[in-house]
Design an enzyme around this catalytic site. Sequence first.
Site, PDB file in Angstrom:
ATOM      1  N   ASP A  67      11.772  13.903  -1.449  1.00 44.40           N
ATOM      2  CA  ASP A  67      12.856  14.658  -0.826  1.00 44.40           C
ATOM      3  C   ASP A  67      12.386  15.994  -0.254  1.00 44.40           C
ATOM      4  O   ASP A  67      11.246  16.423  -0.500  1.00 44.40           O
ATOM      5  CB  ASP A  67      13.998  14.878  -1.832  1.00 44.40           C
ATOM      6  CG  ASP A  67      13.526  15.257  -3.230  1.00 44.40           C
ATOM      7  OD1 ASP A  67      12.360  15.671  -3.367  1.00 44.40           O
ATOM      8  OD2 ASP A  67      14.319  15.138  -4.170  1.00 44.40           O
ATOM      9  N   ASN A 136      22.182  16.007 -14.533  1.00 43.21           N
ATOM     10  CA  ASN A 136      23.320  15.098 -14.314  1.00 43.21           C
ATOM     11  C   ASN A 136      22.839  13.665 -14.047  1.00 43.21           C
ATOM     12  O   ASN A 136      23.602  12.832 -13.603  1.00 43.21           O
ATOM     13  CB  ASN A 136      24.193  15.603 -13.158  1.00 43.21           C
ATOM     14  CG  ASN A 136      23.433  15.694 -11.842  1.00 43.21           C
ATOM     15  OD1 ASN A 136      22.294  15.236 -11.747  1.00 43.21           O
ATOM     16  ND2 ASN A 136      24.055  16.270 -10.834  1.00 43.21           N
ATOM     17  N   HIS A 138      20.522  12.766 -11.889  1.00 46.67           N
ATOM     18  CA  HIS A 138      20.084  12.443 -10.525  1.00 46.67           C
ATOM     19  C   HIS A 138      18.595  12.121 -10.474  1.00 46.67           C
ATOM     20  O   HIS A 138      17.811  12.610 -11.287  1.00 46.67           O
ATOM     21  CB  HIS A 138      20.471  13.540  -9.511  1.00 46.67           C
ATOM     22  CG  HIS A 138      19.705  14.812  -9.618  1.00 46.67           C
ATOM     23  ND1 HIS A 138      20.285  16.057  -9.523  1.00 46.67           N
ATOM     24  CD2 HIS A 138      18.375  15.061  -9.775  1.00 46.67           C
ATOM     25  CE1 HIS A 138      19.355  16.990  -9.619  1.00 46.67           C
ATOM     26  NE2 HIS A 138      18.192  16.410  -9.774  1.00 46.67           N
TER      27      HIS A 138
HETATM   28  C1  F6R Z   1      12.349  16.616  -7.119  1.00 49.14           C
HETATM   29  C2  F6R Z   1      13.524  15.802  -7.338  1.00 49.14           C
HETATM   30  C3  F6R Z   1      14.507  16.057  -8.428  1.00 49.14           C
HETATM   31  C4  F6R Z   1      13.896  16.549  -9.728  1.00 49.14           C
HETATM   32  C5  F6R Z   1      14.985  16.814 -10.769  1.00 49.14           C
HETATM   33  C6  F6R Z   1      14.426  17.413 -12.040  1.00 49.14           C
HETATM   34  O1  F6R Z   1      11.601  16.148  -6.023  1.00 49.14           O
HETATM   35  O2  F6R Z   1      13.727  14.916  -6.586  1.00 49.14           O
HETATM   36  O3  F6R Z   1      15.231  14.880  -8.664  1.00 49.14           O
HETATM   37  O4  F6R Z   1      13.002  15.604 -10.216  1.00 49.14           O
HETATM   38  O5  F6R Z   1      15.925  17.706 -10.246  1.00 49.14           O
HETATM   39  O6  F6R Z   1      13.950  18.688 -11.742  1.00 49.14           O
HETATM   40  P1  F6R Z   1      13.084  19.508 -12.778  1.00 49.14           P
HETATM   41  O7  F6R Z   1      11.829  18.746 -12.982  1.00 49.14           O
HETATM   42  O8  F6R Z   1      12.839  20.846 -12.109  1.00 49.14           O
HETATM   43  O9  F6R Z   1      13.904  19.630 -14.020  1.00 49.14           O
END
Ligand code: F6R
Length: 244
Positions: A67, A136, A138
């Site tokens: 992303d 959440n 995602h």
């Molecule tokens: C990053 C991404 C997000 C993160 C998620 C967890 O490219 O796509 O889905 O993997 O938000 O973020 P962290 O690792 O910062 O807790």
Amino acid sequence: MNMIKAKDYKDMSRKAANIISAQVIMKPDCVLGLATGSSPVGTYEQLVKWYEQGDLDFGNVTTVNLDEYKGLSRDNEQSYYYFMHHHLFDYVNINPDRTFLPDGMNPNPEEECARYEEVIRSVGGVDLQLLGIGHNGHIGFNEPGDAFETMTHCVTLKERTIEANKRFFASIEDVPKQAYSMGIRTIMMAKKILVVVSGEDKAEAVKQAFFGPVTPQVPGSILQMHPDVTVVADEAALSKCDLV
Ligand code: F6R
């Protein structure tokens, strides 16, 4: 689903880096799907160390990132382009022409999403996709919703995600409100998936995504349907799961 228990963040990072190294050694011209955020930073650090020691060669590797924020240029320190260069690409012998991310500066979502899907198709698909998971549930920027988003698309970020990401910006107003993200189908098409997750604040997300029902309200739960998923989670992230 292969659930690997790690002691802490460092142990998780080393275990995940081992899995990625094995992929690169077994198939030197593999396509790695990469993620940003705090979860994979230690993994990238470890990969850089092993590269410096001469144990890893990224010369024939291709990467596609999950992303990118819409509206941030490559030289913006908060862009995922900048992140990837700062944490991995600039420190290993990867060919920069073989590293791909969505172009956050393309204002035309339809065009950009179609272009990115074509990039993934043209490199032959992803051999190993690295993922973090949001509070959440995602994955990528696929937020909870009524249906699983399929292909690369333009996302309007949820409040909780903006809140979680504000730590990287001067103020919450600076956090972009939209992003381009691989879709659930794009992610699920990867041959193998590796999830890294650490910390007590992720314990509920881990429980719901990997031990709860498969539902678009918890996008990561779809991974239960993938034939080759490895989750490397530390003890804190597993604290709400009854694992022996
Ligand atoms: C990053 C991404 C997000 C993160 C998620 C967890 O490219 O796509 O889905 O993997 O938000 O973020 P962290 O690792 O910062 O807790």
